[in-house]
Design an enzyme around this catalytic site. Structure first.
Site, PDB file in Angstrom:
ATOM      1  N   ASP A  19       1.716  -4.155   1.397  1.00 54.51           N
ATOM      2  CA  ASP A  19       0.938  -3.798   0.068  1.00 54.51           C
ATOM      3  C   ASP A  19      -0.307  -2.903   0.796  1.00 54.51           C
ATOM      4  O   ASP A  19      -1.011  -3.437   1.699  1.00 54.51           O
ATOM      5  CB  ASP A  19       0.331  -4.863  -0.615  1.00 54.51           C
ATOM      6  CG  ASP A  19      -0.464  -4.565  -1.846  1.00 54.51           C
ATOM      7  OD1 ASP A  19      -0.596  -3.375  -2.054  1.00 54.51           O
ATOM      8  OD2 ASP A  19      -0.624  -5.467  -2.663  1.00 54.51           O
ATOM      9  N   ASP A 113       2.471   2.147  -3.442  1.00 56.70           N
ATOM     10  CA  ASP A 113       1.748   1.485  -2.270  1.00 56.70           C
ATOM     11  C   ASP A 113       2.314   0.243  -1.980  1.00 56.70           C
ATOM     12  O   ASP A 113       1.687  -0.518  -1.477  1.00 56.70           O
ATOM     13  CB  ASP A 113       0.163   1.380  -2.612  1.00 56.70           C
ATOM     14  CG  ASP A 113      -0.088   0.376  -3.774  1.00 56.70           C
ATOM     15  OD1 ASP A 113       0.760   0.664  -4.693  1.00 56.70           O
ATOM     16  OD2 ASP A 113      -0.967  -0.207  -3.757  1.00 56.70           O
ATOM     17  N   GLU A 114       3.515  -0.154  -2.674  1.00 53.68           N
ATOM     18  CA  GLU A 114       4.078  -1.379  -2.379  1.00 53.68           C
ATOM     19  C   GLU A 114       5.570  -1.697  -2.436  1.00 53.68           C
ATOM     20  O   GLU A 114       6.166  -0.826  -3.101  1.00 53.68           O
ATOM     21  CB  GLU A 114       3.749  -2.292  -3.618  1.00 53.68           C
ATOM     22  CG  GLU A 114       2.977  -3.548  -3.499  1.00 53.68           C
ATOM     23  CD  GLU A 114       2.663  -4.255  -4.586  1.00 53.68           C
ATOM     24  OE1 GLU A 114       3.453  -5.284  -5.081  1.00 53.68           O
ATOM     25  OE2 GLU A 114       1.694  -3.840  -5.480  1.00 53.68           O
TER      26      GLU A 114
END
Length: 486
Positions: A19, A113-114
């Site tokens: 993350d 973003d993950e």
DNA sequence: TCTGGGGTCCTAATCCTA
DNA sequence: TCTGTAGGATTAGGACCC
């Protein structure tokens, strides 16, 4: 495939969850030296905007994601407020995902973003020590390639790896040793579990269940009774730290939709109809861009009082014909009362197929008007997303080009970014990711020396020829400028 | 001064068909 | 041919996620 059957549930912490920390805000800080260490809020700047990401400095003031922008401004009046730059974030995301894929072919991106990574499938880890080492290296590589920090969680399942990365934030690594999961989860809030949002959380709290341990005590039957079959069973398993969902690399899209919230409620029925047509066209462009077609057309209307309704219609076969989608959306709108005003309109397509089987009946009905419509569609040109979104009343086009946070280039002063604009003026700070904090200058919005520019790379290519992770043309030489003045 | 945008999944009601 | 029923498809809404 069957790399992870139910009976050989892994007992090594080889699921990795990455993350990126406050991703959009961090990317903006990396790109703008003057914002480093400062409160930065990225989100919609209109009267109905919400926060997409707040930097950790802004979170100190209580600003968080999904908060109305107006509230954020009250809490942190001195923060920098920027609009999101999707293409810029996507480029960084591509670099990060390339690093993950170097670890394992099984990478499941959840958003820009993950992502989850199955380290075992890639041979990158087989026990706690090797997993920890892979996580440490990954964080260092992300730092080197993008200049940004990300947090890593390692555990034996997706749920626990995600909980671990949450605990690791910001800029950390947490590994949950197999065997410790249940005691770790027991005191945690029920909201920790994926699938427990505000509604389910309230539901459980009213029943006196606040922690994961209390969920286990309540028992599976009670959870099923309260929350329904699927949700009850799933959450009980999660509460026991049982989660055998595999990391899935390829997930096919189930629907494509576009929606706009308007700065001011629309009351005029004709305007509503026009907006729906516009949205239908945009939706089809996205659909075609993905090489898809779909059978079910969905219209979404949020009224002045925030009540939301959807209406849908399923066609005989999948289509990617803008005329067909427009007509279906218009039919659906016919059945909706919009007196009182609408704040949001949306058009979506589901029941997707990767081929087009034209609806012959609709096609036949189309024939008469075909020439006119084809001409219409051509005039709109291929796949050109309108970046402005909904029309903003009272904003001159010249000012609209200068959006806070976007990069610009001045003929003499070089590269900078828009700090603000209005009243015929635009304020620019001249700095680059690798420069000192730059100086501020103000220009007329129609200054011919000022032009929109592409974002610069956050990290210069390493001179030692180290493994260049060139995911998306990242480099000092930026290609030809993209047309629209974003 | 309320509450974005793009998704996924689940449930329940209703209708249709075998 | 009539009827009851099971199950699939469609539709609408809600919860959740990032």
């Amino acid at each position: 495939m069957a790399w992870c059957s139910i009976k050989d549930v892994r007992n090594a912490p080889t699921v990795l969850h990455l993350d990126m920390d406050a991703f959009f805000a961090q990317a903006e800080q990396a790109s703008k030296p003057s914002l480093r260490g400062k409160a930065v809020v990225v989100g919609g700047l209109g009267p109905r905007g919400v926060v997409a990401t707040a930097s950790y400095e802004a979170r100190v003031f209580g600003v968080h994601s999904a908060m109305p922008m107006a509230q954020a401004r009250r809490l942190a009046p001195n923060a920098a407020y920027l609009v999101p730059r999707g293409a810029f974030y996507r480029r960084i995301s591509d670099q990060v995902m390339a690093l993950l894929r170097a670890l394992s072919p099984l990478v499941e991106p959840l958003s820009l973003d993950e992502a989850f990574v199955d380290l075992e499938a890639g041979g990158a880890a087989w026990d706690s020590e090797s997993a920890r080492l892979a996580g440490v290296r990954l964080r260092a590589d992300i730092r080197a390639v993008t200049g940004l920090t990300g947090s890593v969680g390692l555990a034996a399942s997706k749920m626990l790896a995600k909980i671990a990365s949450e605990q690791a934030k910001p800029d950390g690594l947490v590994l949950i040793e197999p065997g410790t999961e249940r005691s770790l989860l027991a005191p945690m809030s029920v909201r920790t579990l994926p699938g427990v949002g505000p509604a389910t959380g309230d539901h459980l709290r009213r029943a006196g269940i606040a922690t994961v341990g209390e969920m286990v005590e309540a028992g599976e039957g009670e959870l099923v009774r309260m929350l329904g079959k699927a949700h009850g069973h799933a959450l009980y398993a999660m509460a026991l730290a049982r989660d055998d969902r595999p990391v899935v690399a390829e997930r096919e899209t189930k629907s494509v939709s576009v929606e706009d919230t308007y700065d001011v409620d629309i009351h005029d029925r004709v305007r509503v109809e026009l907006e729906v047509q516009r949205l239908a066209d945009r939706c089809v462009r996205r659909l075609r861009g993905a090489g898809l077609s779909g059978r079910t057309i969905v219209l979404k209307v949020r009224r002045y009082d925030f009540s939301t309704l959807t209406r849908s219609e399923t066609l005989r076969g999948p289509t990617d014909d803008p005329a067909v989608v427009r007509e279906a959306a218009a039919r659906l709108l016919d059945a909706v009362d919009t007196t009182g005003g609408v704040r949001l309109l949306g058009v979506g397509v589901s029941g997707l197929a990767d081929f087009t089987q034209e609806d012959l009946f609709a096609q036949a009905a189309e024939v008469r008007a075909a020439e006119v419509r084809v001409a219409d569609v051509r005039a709109e040109g291929p796949e050109e997303e309108t970046p402005e979104g909904p029309a903003v009343a009272g904003v001159a086009p010249a000012e609209h080009r200068w959006r806070p946070g976007h990069d610009v280039r001045h003929a003499e002063l070089g590269h900078g970014w828009v700090q603000g604009s209005g009243l015929g003026r635009v304020t620019v700070r001249f700095e680059t990711p690798e420069s000192e904090v730059g100086r501020v200058r103000t220009f007329r919005t129609d200054d011919p020396d000022l032009a929109p520019a592409e974002p610069l790379p956050l990290v210069r290519r390493r001179p030692d020829g180290a493994p260049a992770v060139d995911a998306a043309g990242q480099g000092p030489a930026v290609g030809p400028r993209q047309g629209s003045g974003r």
